[in-house]
Design an enzyme around this catalytic site. Structure first.
Site, PDB file in Angstrom:
ATOM      1  N   LYS A 111       0.930  -1.288   0.233  1.00 20.39           N
ATOM      2  CA  LYS A 111      -0.157  -0.141  -0.187  1.00 20.39           C
ATOM      3  C   LYS A 111       0.844   1.786   0.000  1.00 20.39           C
ATOM      4  O   LYS A 111       0.490   2.282  -0.919  1.00 20.39           O
ATOM      5  CB  LYS A 111      -0.788  -0.038   1.052  1.00 20.39           C
ATOM      6  CG  LYS A 111      -2.561  -0.854   1.476  1.00 20.39           C
ATOM      7  CD  LYS A 111      -3.776  -0.611   0.548  1.00 20.39           C
ATOM      8  CE  LYS A 111      -3.994  -1.241  -0.201  1.00 20.39           C
ATOM      9  NZ  LYS A 111      -4.799  -2.270   1.159  1.00 20.39           N
ATOM     10  N   LYS A 194      -2.870 -10.286  -9.167  1.00 20.06           N
ATOM     11  CA  LYS A 194      -3.545 -11.126  -8.747  1.00 20.06           C
ATOM     12  C   LYS A 194      -4.823  -9.278  -9.317  1.00 20.06           C
ATOM     13  O   LYS A 194      -4.225  -8.072  -9.623  1.00 20.06           O
ATOM     14  CB  LYS A 194      -3.826 -11.116  -7.697  1.00 20.06           C
ATOM     15  CG  LYS A 194      -3.791  -9.739  -5.773  1.00 20.06           C
ATOM     16  CD  LYS A 194      -3.855  -9.367  -5.639  1.00 20.06           C
ATOM     17  CE  LYS A 194      -4.121  -8.792  -4.380  1.00 20.06           C
ATOM     18  NZ  LYS A 194      -4.332  -8.283  -3.296  1.00 20.06           N
ATOM     19  N   LYS A 197      -9.121  -4.229  -7.275  1.00 17.47           N
ATOM     20  CA  LYS A 197      -9.939  -2.902  -8.102  1.00 17.47           C
ATOM     21  C   LYS A 197      -8.756  -1.527  -7.998  1.00 17.47           C
ATOM     22  O   LYS A 197      -8.521  -0.835  -9.249  1.00 17.47           O
ATOM     23  CB  LYS A 197     -10.732  -2.415  -6.993  1.00 17.47           C
ATOM     24  CG  LYS A 197     -11.479  -2.677  -7.372  1.00 17.47           C
ATOM     25  CD  LYS A 197     -12.993  -1.621  -6.142  1.00 17.47           C
ATOM     26  CE  LYS A 197     -13.965  -0.651  -7.552  1.00 17.47           C
ATOM     27  NZ  LYS A 197     -14.153   0.488  -7.130  1.00 17.47           N
TER      28      LYS A 197
END
Ligand code: TYM
Length: 332
Positions: A111, A194, A197
């Site tokens: 992140k 993967k 979104k």
């Protein structure tokens, strides 16, 4: 009966990764376990949604839970923020979670790499909140995809540390669960990594995507110019599409295209057409229900009222016991 807890963040429409990694297992588990399935709206705050967006995405996830087949009379469906005991437990558990271990979490590193301008404390302590979701109901099984495995390990660490600190055997150990032999990792359509979104809409197939959109996205999915040598290794982009095919198509179909690839006779157009049609068939029962359920506001409200009541009862009991273990006394 063993208790199961799992949740999906309210960041929008659910994609095939959410479905095959988590939601499909939720549906299959509900007959044999005491199940709590929630919408992780507190977790979604790390990316600062607007109030309108938050409301709309929470609703969307509830609708898709129901459309996928979660039965609100068997499972407890609730919104995470409707059970504030979770947030209180999060405060207590944060006292025993250490900076070093939180910084080492793979999801945190990902992140901050992706969003270096939004490294907030909520992101850092994300695994603590997730642990509280699980510990608050004393769950032992947690249906999740492969990417959440480390968070389950941290959940066990936090629960065990609490037990050791207060010299109690209170929290149980929870383990990631899938009916598949291995936890699932559904690949992206954009050639690497993967499905998620944050990799953009074109890289995901959503449960609510129309047939037309599914065909379009699959036809545009990344491949290479084709094999030139027999039995050569597949590049990641092509392997990803084969992996998706393994999930939605029959074994014979996969073998058929695998053999064409290995003999350098594969035509990606035909391969993708088959993949798109099988994906449409696999998701059709859910797609057709999403719209219907979405229109029924009264039903959605009823499901959440009933779920919040059950989840609150379980959470309240845990919190009362935790406060006692910690040593808080009631003065009123
Ligand atoms: P989230 O919202 O990112 O994803 C929800 C679930 O979908 C799975 N998933 C995938 N599985 C396979 N392949 C993929 N490409 C893929 N993408 C997503 C995830 O593994 C997850 O199971 N931290 C959690 C939400 C959460 C939670 C919890 C889960 C909060 N508290 C307590 C279980 C228990 C998350 O961010 O999932």
């Amino acid at each position: 009966m063993e208790t199961v807890v799992s949740g999906i963040r309210s960041t929008g429409k659910l994609h095939l990764g959410n479905y095959y990694g988590a939601l499909q297992n939720f549906v299959k588990m509900q007959n044999d376990y005491n199940c709590f399935f929630f919408i992780a709206d507190l977790h979604s705050l790390t990316t600062h949604p607007t109030p309108e967006n938050l409301q709309q995405t929470v609703r969307q996830v509830v609708v898709e839970y129901l459309a996928a087949g979660i039965d609100p009379d068997k499972s407890t469906i609730y919104v995470q923020s409707d059970v504030p005991e979770v947030s209180e437990l999060y405060l207590y558990m944060n006292m025993n979670a250490y900076l070093g271990e939180l910084e080492r979490a793979a999801s945190f590193k990902d992140k901050i790499r992706a969003n270096p301008n939004n490294v907030n404390a909520g992101l850092l302590t994300y695994p603590v909140l997730m642990a509280c979701d699980i510990l608050i109901h004393h769950a032992t099984k947690v249906p999740v995809g492969k990417d959440q495995e480390q968070h389950l390990e941290m959940t066990r660490t936090f629960g065990n540390r609490f037990n050791r600190l207060y010299n109690v055997e209170y929290f149980k150990e929870a383990f990631a669960f899938s009916f598949n032999k291995n936890l699932m990792k559904i690949p992206s359509l954009d050639g690497q990594g993967k499905m998620g979104k944050s990799n953009g809409d074109a890289s995901c197939i959503y449960l609510s995507d129309s047939e037309k959109i599914i065909r379009k996205k699959i036809m545009k999915a990344k491949t290479d110019s084709g094999p030139t040598e027999e039995n050569q290794e597949k590049p990641e982009s092509v392997q990803n599409l084969f992996d998706l095919m393994k999930v939605v198509s029959s074994k014979d179909t996969v073998t058929y295209f695998d053999e064409l690839y290995n003999s350098c006779k594969i035509r990606y157009g035909d391969f993708k057409k088959q993949l798109a049609e099988d994906m449409i068939i696999a998701t059709d029962p859910i797609r057709s229900k999403i719209e219907d359920i979405s229109k029924n506001e009264e039903y959605i409200q009823k499901v959440l009222r009933q779920g919040t009541e059950k989840a609150s009862e379980s959470a309240h009991k845990t919190l009362k016991e935790v406060r006692e273990i910690i040593g808080f006394k009631k003065f009123y």
